[in-house]
Write an enzyme that holds these catalytic residues in place. Structure first.
Site, PDB file in Angstrom:
ATOM      1  N   LYS A   1     -29.085 -13.051   9.945  1.00 57.55           N
ATOM      2  CA  LYS A   1     -29.498 -11.890   8.413  1.00 57.55           C
ATOM      3  C   LYS A   1     -31.105 -11.966   7.952  1.00 57.55           C
ATOM      4  O   LYS A   1     -31.235 -12.683   7.968  1.00 57.55           O
ATOM      5  CB  LYS A   1     -28.765 -12.120   7.645  1.00 57.55           C
ATOM      6  CG  LYS A   1     -27.530 -12.189   7.271  1.00 57.55           C
ATOM      7  CD  LYS A   1     -26.534 -13.053   6.047  1.00 57.55           C
ATOM      8  CE  LYS A   1     -26.938 -14.537   6.231  1.00 57.55           C
ATOM      9  NZ  LYS A   1     -25.451 -15.102   5.073  1.00 57.55           N
ATOM     10  N   THR A  42     -29.048  -9.571  -6.158  1.00 59.43           N
ATOM     11  CA  THR A  42     -29.137 -10.411  -4.979  1.00 59.43           C
ATOM     12  C   THR A  42     -28.525 -11.247  -4.049  1.00 59.43           C
ATOM     13  O   THR A  42     -28.111 -11.538  -3.638  1.00 59.43           O
ATOM     14  CB  THR A  42     -29.875 -10.229  -4.162  1.00 59.43           C
ATOM     15  OG1 THR A  42     -31.556 -11.289  -4.269  1.00 59.43           O
ATOM     16  CG2 THR A  42     -30.994  -8.585  -4.026  1.00 59.43           C
ATOM     17  N   GLY A  67     -25.883 -13.968  -3.737  1.00 58.22           N
ATOM     18  CA  GLY A  67     -24.266 -13.146  -2.755  1.00 58.22           C
ATOM     19  C   GLY A  67     -24.439 -12.994  -2.126  1.00 58.22           C
ATOM     20  O   GLY A  67     -22.814 -12.312  -1.602  1.00 58.22           O
ATOM     21  N   THR A  68     -25.491 -12.262  -1.276  1.00 62.03           N
ATOM     22  CA  THR A  68     -25.534 -11.059  -0.789  1.00 62.03           C
ATOM     23  C   THR A  68     -24.311 -11.753   0.600  1.00 62.03           C
ATOM     24  O   THR A  68     -23.942 -11.055   1.571  1.00 62.03           O
ATOM     25  CB  THR A  68     -26.804 -10.925  -0.082  1.00 62.03           C
ATOM     26  OG1 THR A  68     -27.638 -11.173  -0.082  1.00 62.03           O
ATOM     27  CG2 THR A  68     -26.741  -9.544  -1.193  1.00 62.03           C
ATOM     28  N   GLY A  69     -24.966 -13.122   1.272  1.00 62.94           N
ATOM     29  CA  GLY A  69     -24.760 -13.151   2.669  1.00 62.94           C
ATOM     30  C   GLY A  69     -22.919 -13.827   2.150  1.00 62.94           C
ATOM     31  O   GLY A  69     -22.571 -13.979   2.936  1.00 62.94           O
ATOM     32  N   CYS A  70     -22.213 -14.762   1.459  1.00 60.83           N
ATOM     33  CA  CYS A  70     -21.110 -14.808   1.155  1.00 60.83           C
ATOM     34  C   CYS A  70     -20.184 -13.573   1.232  1.00 60.83           C
ATOM     35  O   CYS A  70     -19.572 -13.359   2.278  1.00 60.83           O
ATOM     36  CB  CYS A  70     -20.637 -15.370  -0.017  1.00 60.83           C
ATOM     37  SG  CYS A  70     -21.535 -16.978  -0.854  1.00 60.83           S
TER      38      CYS A  70
HETATM   39  N1  LIG Z   1     -32.715  -6.534  -1.230  1.00 62.41           N
HETATM   40  C1  LIG Z   1     -32.222  -6.842   0.124  1.00 62.41           C
HETATM   41  N2  LIG Z   1     -31.884  -4.693  -0.143  1.00 62.41           N
HETATM   42  C2  LIG Z   1     -31.288  -4.385   1.170  1.00 62.41           C
HETATM   43  N3  LIG Z   1     -30.392  -4.761   1.739  1.00 62.41           N
HETATM   44  C3  LIG Z   1     -30.429  -6.610   1.571  1.00 62.41           C
HETATM   45  C4  LIG Z   1     -31.566  -6.928   0.658  1.00 62.41           C
HETATM   46  N4  LIG Z   1     -31.128  -8.338   0.143  1.00 62.41           N
HETATM   47  C5  LIG Z   1     -30.170  -9.116   1.775  1.00 62.41           C
HETATM   48  N5  LIG Z   1     -29.867  -7.731   1.880  1.00 62.41           N
HETATM   49  C6  LIG Z   1     -29.161  -7.721   3.258  1.00 62.41           C
HETATM   50  O1  LIG Z   1     -27.617  -8.826   2.773  1.00 62.41           O
HETATM   51  C7  LIG Z   1     -27.070  -9.968   3.450  1.00 62.41           C
HETATM   52  C8  LIG Z   1     -27.652 -11.001   3.481  1.00 62.41           C
HETATM   53  O2  LIG Z   1     -28.537 -11.258   3.689  1.00 62.41           O
HETATM   54  P1  LIG Z   1     -29.460 -12.642   3.056  1.00 62.41           P
HETATM   55  O3  LIG Z   1     -30.156 -13.166   4.019  1.00 62.41           O
HETATM   56  O4  LIG Z   1     -29.414 -12.330   1.797  1.00 62.41           O
HETATM   57  O5  LIG Z   1     -28.350 -13.756   3.357  1.00 62.41           O
HETATM   58  P2  LIG Z   1     -28.074 -15.561   2.196  1.00 62.41           P
HETATM   59  O6  LIG Z   1     -29.408 -15.329   1.891  1.00 62.41           O
HETATM   60  O7  LIG Z   1     -26.962 -16.151   2.849  1.00 62.41           O
HETATM   61  O8  LIG Z   1     -27.250 -14.980   1.020  1.00 62.41           O
HETATM   62  P3  LIG Z   1     -27.243 -15.643  -0.068  1.00 62.41           P
HETATM   63  O9  LIG Z   1     -27.986 -16.517  -0.546  1.00 62.41           O
HETATM   64  O10 LIG Z   1     -27.432 -15.045  -1.544  1.00 62.41           O
HETATM   65  O11 LIG Z   1     -25.369 -15.566  -0.344  1.00 62.41           O
HETATM   66  C9  LIG Z   1     -27.653  -9.157   4.763  1.00 62.41           C
HETATM   67  O12 LIG Z   1     -27.777  -8.296   5.975  1.00 62.41           O
HETATM   68  C10 LIG Z   1     -29.673  -8.629   4.366  1.00 62.41           C
HETATM   69  O13 LIG Z   1     -29.701  -8.167   5.281  1.00 62.41           O
HETATM   70  C1  LIG Z   2     -20.746 -22.009  -3.814  1.00 63.60           C
HETATM   71  C2  LIG Z   2     -21.567 -21.153  -3.199  1.00 63.60           C
HETATM   72  N1  LIG Z   2     -21.484 -20.388  -1.810  1.00 63.60           N
HETATM   73  C3  LIG Z   2     -22.242 -19.892  -1.215  1.00 63.60           C
HETATM   74  C4  LIG Z   2     -23.880 -19.913  -1.307  1.00 63.60           C
HETATM   75  C5  LIG Z   2     -24.913 -19.280  -1.011  1.00 63.60           C
HETATM   76  O1  LIG Z   2     -25.748 -17.930  -1.738  1.00 63.60           O
HETATM   77  C6  LIG Z   2     -23.825 -20.403  -3.330  1.00 63.60           C
HETATM   78  N2  LIG Z   2     -25.245 -20.381  -4.225  1.00 63.60           N
HETATM   79  N3  LIG Z   2     -22.869 -20.850  -4.186  1.00 63.60           N
HETATM   80 MG   LIG Z   3     -30.404 -14.041   0.033  1.00 64.64          MG
END
Ligand SMILES: Nc1ncnc2c1ncn2[C@@H]1O[C@H](COP(=O)(O)OP(=O)(O)OP(=O)(O)O)[C@@H](O)[C@H]1O
Ligand SMILES: Cc1ncc(CO)c(N)n1
Ligand SMILES: [Mg+2]
Length: 588
Positions: free
Chosen positions: A270, A302, A304-307
């Protein structure tokens, strides 16, 4: 002949003729082996197949306790699309609710972790059960405290759910100690599921360590090989690859490849944290790379986008989606949710949560099944003029086409009056839903929205695909007509689900339509990252030549006159279906 299931599981040989297999579901199991879970409608038992990719041994299961049965021992299966006695499909689910189990940490601020997973699954229409691995005190400023739950508690939670409920997909997030990976492994061995989605959470966006270096070896050696997909962000990919720096899309491709070598069947790197104007992720399935691109939403919200992304992938898989479709829907879902909540104001810190439940504001679709490229196999496109000519009502014509074997229907009513078209669309939708066949509307996004059709098909000069997507939301099916490889690549970038390519042969249905021929079709198919359906003058005498092009992306033919400019639509459809089924190998 060999067929690949939607989940990528292969079968060979053809010894199983009398048994009708419905509901194919792949799952990983143990000892480097994959398994598949089948339901046999004739024996009314669940059966699991344990084995290598080619040779499978069937086990029956009664009330969750699996035991081997000699009846099926050593059986080799063949998924033979041309023989209807075995249908390997993931679409019939006996009305069971799709179920994701999330094994993750609690986020008190509810933007990430367990809370994000629950909200995402709810928004996707999927049941979500939870195994909590840690309780974090977290808000928009960062993480203030982490309490890790005991191994006993985690093991008890997992067993409690898996021994009782039918779980389709397990998704993992924060796994703060190595023993939790072992517990997961042992439970999945005993209670196999369809897929495992691994979000290798290590550090929060605010920089707090959520799973320390002690977990790294276990992630690499034990967790990744079990995963059907692993979804690291840039930093996590780097840590998993001994500090490899990721700054460009090429770096992300390289990382995806190296991570794939560590055992997961698919990798999504990602790029949310990459400083680029678009948010670009790289998906790799071991064979092809896909660049998944969306606009970058300028917002503090943004967290929690990853979860959310991983949960949405899990939810879509639980509904029966293929991996690539699941990842694409998840990408769109995150983008839509971020856009929708870019200005909401929760907390005073720098990292706000977004609103996962945006979809609850919309009427949820009554069709649970996601788009499956094999739906394009025999694509019936209606024509009001032809129906009039033969005295067919549109509903009778649609019904006849479905009964003859059409696998998807498009209403193309160029000169219908709007109110009349809407009423016809509603009636056709009812018929399609009862047969679990998707119904698309040509061109008229408004009609599709008004009747909650499954999607829209647009031409190059209709509403642009990205605008249609914005109106219809992440899940609806969008098809677009393409004559050239350039059109095909743009369709992918704009977020379409499939393309229609033609006219393959000269046709009277569409005035002034340039014929691209079989060569033109082949060029589009080879360039396309999306499944293709051929269209234009296709009938019983030439359909074979289309299917025998033998290009992987070509999933079927779309037909107007050869089905609807006929007295008996059902028998014409049946004949074409039989002919298509006889032709070359195709993926179902
Ligand atoms: N500002 C943004 N606009 C559009 N898409 C985004 C944005 N930020 C993240 N994404 C998308 O969200 C999804 C999650 O990616 P990201 O790299 O943020 O994960 P992450 O770092 O594990 O997230 P988190 O740790 O916040 O849960 C990907 O598809 C990424 O492209
Ligand atoms: C509990 C928990 N899981 C995953 C993440 C990653 O976004 C977070 N910040 N907190
Ligand atoms: Mg992120």
């Amino acid at each position: 002949m060999e067929s690949t299931s939607p989940a990528g599981f292969q079968f060979q040989s053809n010894e199983l003729h009398s048994m009708k297999v419905i509901n194919f579901r792949s799952s990983y199991i143990f000892d480097d082996r994959r398994s598949a879970v089948f339901e046999m409608c004739n024996t009314k038992v669940n059966a699991a197949v344990y084995g290598s990719r080619e040779i499978c041994t069937l086990f029956s299961s009664k009330q969750g306790s699996r035991h081997r049965t000699n009846q099926f021992g050593g059986l080799t299966l063949k998924a033979m699309p041309e023989q209807k006695d075995i249908t390997v499909t993931n679409r019939s689910r006996d009305n069971r609710t799709p179920h994701v189990l999330t094994m993750a940490g609690s986020d008190s601020g509810a933007g990430a972790g367990i809370q994000a997973d629950l909200k995402t699954c709810a928004a996707c229409g999927v049941y979500c059960s939870t195994v909590i691995t840690a309780v974090t005190a977290q808000n928009t400023h960062g993480v203030q405290d982490v309490s890790i739950l005991s191994a006993e508690s985690v093991a008890a939670q997992l067993k409690s759910i898996l021994s009782d409920m039918h779980v389709d997909v397990v998704k993992t997030g924060m796994l703060p100690s190595p023993v939790m990976v072992k517990i997961l492994h042992d439970n999945l061995k005993q209670f196999p599921v369809q897929a495992l989605v691994v979000d290798p959470v290590m550090v929060s966006t605010s920089g707090h360590v959520l799973a320390g270096p002690s977990i790294l070896d276990t992630f690499k050696q034990d967790l990744l090989p079990m995963a059907d997909i692993v979804t690291p962000n840039i930093k996590e990919a780097s840590v998993l690859l001994d500090g490899l720096q990721l700054q460009t899309l090429d770096d992300m491709r390289l990382a995806a490849k190296s991570l794939h070598d560590m055992g997961p069947r698919n990798v999504l790197v990602k790029g949310g944290d990459l400083p680029s104007s678009d948010a670009v992720d790289i998906f790799f399935n071991g064979k092809d790379f896909y660049e998944l691109r969306s606009s970058r939403i300028q917002s503090r919200n943004t967290h929690g986008t990853g979860c959310t992304m991983a949960s949405c992938i899990a939810a879509e898989l639980a509904k029966g989606s293929s991996m690539l479709s699941a990842v694409k829907v998840a990408k769109r879902y995150v983008e839509t949710a971020l856009k929708y909540s870019k200005d909401i104001n929760i907390g005073n810190g720098p990292q706000g949560p977004f609103d996962h439940t945006l979809k609850l504001l919309r009427k949820t679709s009554s069709r649970l099944q996601p788009f499956d490229p094999s739906d394009l196999f025999l694509y019936a496109v209606t024509d009001s003029g032809m129906n009039k000519k033969w005295g067919h009502s549109i509903t009778d014509a649609v019904k006849a086409a479905i009964e003859g074997g059409a696998t998807i229907v498009q209403l193309r009513e160029k000169d219908a009056e709007t109110g009349e078209f809407l009423e016809a669309a509603k009636a056709c939708l009812e018929i399609c839903r009862s047969h679990n066949i998707p119904l698309l509307i040509n061109d008229r996004v408004d009609i599709a929205m008004a009747c909650d059709a499954d999607g829209v098909h647009v031409g190059q000069s209709d509403m642009p695909v990205n605008k249609v997507r914005a109106l219809l939301g992440p899940e609806k099916i969008i098809g677009v007509s393409c004559k050239t490889p350039e059109h095909a690549l743009k369709a992918w970038a704009d977020g379409a689900d499939y393309i229609g390519s033609g006219g393959v042969f000269p046709t009277n249905t569409k005035a002034n339509n340039r014929t691209i021929g079989l060569d033109g079709l082949k060029a589009v198919c080879v360039a396309s990252k999306l499944p293709v359906v051929a269209i234009g003058g296709i009938n019983l005498s030439n359909a074979r030549s289309v299917m025998e092009l033998g290009v992987e992306n070509l999933k079927g033919v779309a037909v107007v006159s050869a089905l609807f400019d006929r007295d008996c639509v059902e028998s014409e459809t049946r004949k074409l279906h039989a002919l298509l089924t006889e032709t070359v190998t195709y993926n179902r």
